[in-house]
Structures are given as structure tokens and as C-alpha cells.
Design an enzyme around this catalytic site. Sequence first.
Site, PDB file in Angstrom:
ATOM      1  N   ASP A  18       0.750  -1.014   0.065  1.00 60.40           N
ATOM      2  CA  ASP A  18       0.050  -0.137   0.014  1.00 60.40           C
ATOM      3  C   ASP A  18       0.861   1.332   0.070  1.00 60.40           C
ATOM      4  O   ASP A  18       1.718   1.304   1.053  1.00 60.40           O
ATOM      5  CB  ASP A  18      -0.918  -0.017   1.311  1.00 60.40           C
ATOM      6  CG  ASP A  18      -1.822  -1.136   1.268  1.00 60.40           C
ATOM      7  OD1 ASP A  18      -1.423  -2.226   0.789  1.00 60.40           O
ATOM      8  OD2 ASP A  18      -2.975  -0.939   2.076  1.00 60.40           O
ATOM      9  N   HIS A  74      -9.278   2.408  -0.120  1.00 63.33           N
ATOM     10  CA  HIS A  74      -9.296   3.829   0.024  1.00 63.33           C
ATOM     11  C   HIS A  74      -9.595   4.688  -1.190  1.00 63.33           C
ATOM     12  O   HIS A  74     -10.444   5.573  -1.205  1.00 63.33           O
ATOM     13  CB  HIS A  74      -7.910   4.380   0.472  1.00 63.33           C
ATOM     14  CG  HIS A  74      -7.800   4.227   2.046  1.00 63.33           C
ATOM     15  ND1 HIS A  74      -7.653   5.456   2.805  1.00 63.33           N
ATOM     16  CD2 HIS A  74      -7.612   3.114   2.725  1.00 63.33           C
ATOM     17  CE1 HIS A  74      -7.641   5.057   4.032  1.00 63.33           C
ATOM     18  NE2 HIS A  74      -7.337   3.750   4.121  1.00 63.33           N
TER      19      HIS A  74
END
Length: 219
Positions: A18, A74
Site C-alpha cells: 500500500d 481507500h
Amino acid sequence: MLEHIAQNTQGRDFVVGDLHGEYDQLMALLEEVQFDRTCDRLFAVGDLIDRGPDSMKCLALMREPWFFSVQGNHEAMAMKAMNGEMWHQWQENGGRWVLKENPPEVAALLKEAVAKMAIAYEIETGRGRVGIVHADPPLRWQVLETQSEDVKRQSLWSRKRYSKKLETPVEGIDAVIVGHTIVANPVMLGNVRYIDTGAFTSNKLTLEPLTHVLDLLAG
């Protein structure tokens, strides 16, 4: 939802955890491995944005022919927020950077980037097939061929496998690489490798050859 990607016969393939806006960390790691943008490829496990300093730069990587990313929770959250949903949740989970940017520009780049993101990749390596999803893969990989909202939600949000320390291999794929769940160091559960080492707080972004997971499984 599931995108099949052919073997790279011209260069190397890497996978990165990430990013969360940590563009400079990524560039430093690519320099370390002498990443060749003309023939190498980089696959990301999603969550390019939020929390770190350069979400726009990380989103713009989706315009590069050598960069591929599955969608993370996200990105999904940001898309909903820009469409009038989940705004508070996004702001409380790293989305405040958008307040310093031009909202129409953010919305346009986000929409462009997410349109190129699959929920899952299946990549042929010549040594086996490696899958990538952001969070939890299904127990049977082929389930990702469906358009099930439950499977999509699991792929974006779930931490069930890690929380229960499930070692059951994912059927129908040689190995799977995921992010979403922060670990101190990359860890294997069955044939699933977790590589989100929390770069935005640890300053430790994980970059590995895509086939490293196959090496680990081969012993």
C-alpha cells in the site's frame, strides 16, 4: 472484476505494498532495483492514496504503461466521498489531503485512475500464476470471475483471513499477494502473502519481485 495479465517476457515484474501517498519512498526503491520503465512492470496492491504526502502523484502513476494497481478500499471510499457519500469516513481515514487540492482535478484524476483498476489481477509468470487483490481473496480464486458485490466487498475490505490466521490455501491459483492489513514484516498465511508494512508510519515500503512468493512456497 478479475483481469488476466500475460507473462512479461521482456523484463521483470515487481509488486509493492500500500503506497498511501508515499511517492518518494517508491521512487527510491525503484532506483535501488534499477527498475527499467521500458520493459519492467510494477503491480500495486491498492490504496495508492490517503495518509501520506503525495496522493495525487501516486494516483497519476496509473497513467504510466508500466504501472498496474488493483483497487483498494481507500480508492473506493474516495470515489463514494466525491459522489456525496462516506465523506466523513474518508476524512477521518486519511482523506484530508483533498482539502488542499483542486476538487474537480482530484475528482477527474481519481475517476480516471479507478477506471483502470481491476478488483483482482491474475498474472502469468512462467513459473505459476500469481493473483493480487487488496484485502481478502475468496477461498476459490475463480469466484472472482463473477460480478458478486459480496466478493468485491471482501476483496476491498475484509481482514478475516488474517484475523483468524487461516492457513487454508486459496484454490485455483498458485499464490496471492495482498495489502490492506498492516504487518511489521511481510508474512505468509497458506499461499497468501501480506506485504502492507505501513509505509506512511513505518517509512518502510515493501517492494518485492512478483515471483518471490513462489520462491517462498517452493521452499
